[in-house]
Design a protein around this motif. Structure first.
Motif, short mmCIF file in Angstrom:
data_model
loop_
_atom_site.label_atom_id
_atom_site.label_comp_id
_atom_site.label_asym_id
_atom_site.label_seq_id
_atom_site.Cartn_x
_atom_site.Cartn_y
_atom_site.Cartn_z
N PRO A 157 0.82 -1.22 0.00
CA PRO A 157 0.00 0.00 0.00
C PRO A 157 0.85 1.26 0.00
O PRO A 157 2.02 1.25 0.42
CB PRO A 157 -0.81 -0.12 1.29
CG PRO A 157 0.03 -0.99 2.18
CD PRO A 157 0.72 -1.95 1.27
N SER A 158 0.26 2.34 -0.46
CA SER A 158 0.93 3.65 -0.46
C SER A 158 0.37 4.56 0.63
O SER A 158 0.67 5.75 0.65
CB SER A 158 0.78 4.33 -1.83
OG SER A 158 1.37 3.54 -2.85
N ASN A 159 -0.42 3.98 1.53
CA ASN A 159 -1.03 4.75 2.61
C ASN A 159 -0.03 4.91 3.75
O ASN A 159 0.44 3.92 4.32
CB ASN A 159 -2.30 4.03 3.09
CG ASN A 159 -3.00 4.79 4.18
OD1 ASN A 159 -2.61 4.69 5.35
ND2 ASN A 159 -4.05 5.53 3.83
N ARG A 181 6.90 4.42 -5.82
CA ARG A 181 7.96 5.23 -5.22
C ARG A 181 7.47 5.90 -3.94
O ARG A 181 8.25 6.06 -2.99
CB ARG A 181 8.46 6.26 -6.23
CG ARG A 181 9.66 7.07 -5.75
CD ARG A 181 10.23 7.91 -6.88
NE ARG A 181 10.88 7.09 -7.88
CZ ARG A 181 12.17 6.71 -7.81
NH1 ARG A 181 12.90 7.06 -6.76
NH2 ARG A 181 12.70 5.99 -8.77
N ARG A 182 6.19 6.27 -3.91
CA ARG A 182 5.64 6.87 -2.69
C ARG A 182 5.69 5.88 -1.53
O ARG A 182 6.11 6.22 -0.42
CB ARG A 182 4.20 7.34 -2.93
CG ARG A 182 3.47 7.76 -1.66
CD ARG A 182 2.04 8.22 -1.95
NE ARG A 182 1.27 8.30 -0.72
CZ ARG A 182 1.32 9.30 0.15
NH1 ARG A 182 2.14 10.32 -0.08
NH2 ARG A 182 0.58 9.30 1.24
N ALA A 183 5.28 4.62 -1.80
CA ALA A 183 5.31 3.60 -0.75
C ALA A 183 6.74 3.36 -0.28
O ALA A 183 7.00 3.23 0.92
CB ALA A 183 4.68 2.31 -1.25
N GLN A 184 7.68 3.30 -1.23
CA GLN A 184 9.07 3.09 -0.85
C GLN A 184 9.59 4.23 0.01
O GLN A 184 10.34 3.99 0.98
CB GLN A 184 9.93 2.94 -2.11
CG GLN A 184 9.65 1.67 -2.91
CD GLN A 184 10.72 1.39 -3.93
OE1 GLN A 184 11.90 1.63 -3.71
NE2 GLN A 184 10.31 0.88 -5.09
N GLN A 185 9.22 5.44 -0.31
CA GLN A 185 9.70 6.58 0.48
C GLN A 185 9.11 6.55 1.89
O GLN A 185 9.80 6.87 2.87
CB GLN A 185 9.32 7.89 -0.22
CG GLN A 185 9.90 9.14 0.45
CD GLN A 185 11.42 9.13 0.47
OE1 GLN A 185 12.06 8.91 -0.57
NE2 GLN A 185 12.01 9.35 1.64
#
Length: 300
Positions: A157-159, A181-185
């Motif tokens: 998830p990216s939450n 990339r958002r989830a990884q960050q």
């Protein structure tokens, strides 16, 4: 470390220094100030030729909560200044369900092993409570997998709120392109700023070079450029020609909790020596600054 889990072996490392003293034996004790119990103790010989000695004391907490510990050096004969013979420190022992996210590309041997281990493990002293709360992501699974497995989700998830609740991230061989990339960050921030754990598992045919340029690659303790399999380890060979390695903990690794395989350092070393040899290892291009090596491969 200021924090531990119930059932962990807690190691206290310290140095004892004797100044203006010829020679004597000092008994160093680790004490639980709440109960008065001596948890561990050792004798050190201090003299003018070796005035400083390093020592390790360890124990396994029997209760959760905050424990006030003291390390105390028994007075040497004729010692007059006793004010520096004692140190105190708080240890917080947790006994909670650890939230784990396991991410894997293909269903290798390690994936079901870790998955089933996490699902079966119970908390120390409470067999009715799970030790781990697992969420698993198998990127190349069948479309029905998520509906059949209650722990499985389709994608990472990216939450932010959901990812920040994870205590430990475990990444096997996976495709970073299928993790936003958002989830990884967010995972990077959760590990580096909030202290979540992060493990990377490398298989024989996987490469961490795929993580170069991704936020998750910045969490690796090794350089991700020009990584490849070890030619000597990967080549075909008959059993008589096969190169084997034995894993040996380093000086730092000897006190690292994940590498303590038995109740004492002596029996732990015996256990390491009895482990079957490793037939395949991966080469790396170098360590990042401040990286620590806990174990190394030694050619047999």
């Amino acid at each position: 470390e200021p924090n531990a889990y119930l059932g962990d072996r807690v190691t206290v490392e310290l140095s004892a220094v004797a100044i203006n003293y010829v020679k004597g034996d000092s008994r160093i004790a680790l004490i639980d100030l709440g109960t008065g119990e001596t948890l561990d103790e050792k004798t050190l010989t201090l003299d003018s030729s070796q005035p400083q000695r390093n020592i390790k004391l360890d124990f396994v907490p029997k209760r959760s909560g905050k424990i006030r510990l003291a390390v105390e050096a028994r007075p040497l004969p004729g010692e007059t200044d006793l004010g520096n013979n004692r140190l105190e420190k708080d240890l917080t022992v947790q006994n909670k369900t650890i939230r784990v996210m396991l991410v894997q590309g293909q269903p290798t041997y390690e994936f079901p092993f870790l998955k089933h281990f996490s699902e079966r493990s119970q908390q120390v002293g409470d067999e009715g409570t799970k030790a781990f709360e697992l969420v698993s992501v198998l990127q190349e699974s069948d479309s029905e997998y998520v509906s059949q497995d209650p722990s499985a989700i389709r994608l990472v998830p990216s939450n932010r709120e959901r990812l920040e609740q994870v205590d430990v991230f475990v990444f096997g061989s996976f495709d970073p392109g299928l993790v936003s990339r958002r989830a990884q960050q967010i995972i990077y921030d959760t590990v580096t700023q909030q202290g979540a754990g992060c493990l990377f598992l490398r298989g024989q045919d996987s490469s961490y070079g795929e993580l170069q340029g991704w936020p998750l690659g910045d969490l690796l303790p090794i350089r991700t450029d020009s990584l490849g399999p070890n030619p000597a380890a990967s080549r075909s060979a008959t059993p008589s020609e096969l190169v084997s390695w034995r894993l040996q903990p380093t000086a730092i690794g000897e006190s690292a909790l994940p590498l303590l395989l038995d109740a004492s350092e002596a029996t732990t070393q015996e256990t390491w020596n009895q482990l079957p040899p490793v037939q395949n290892i991966a080469s790396i291009n170098g360590l990042k600054p401040a990286a620590q090596v806990l174990a190394q491969a030694i050619t047999l």
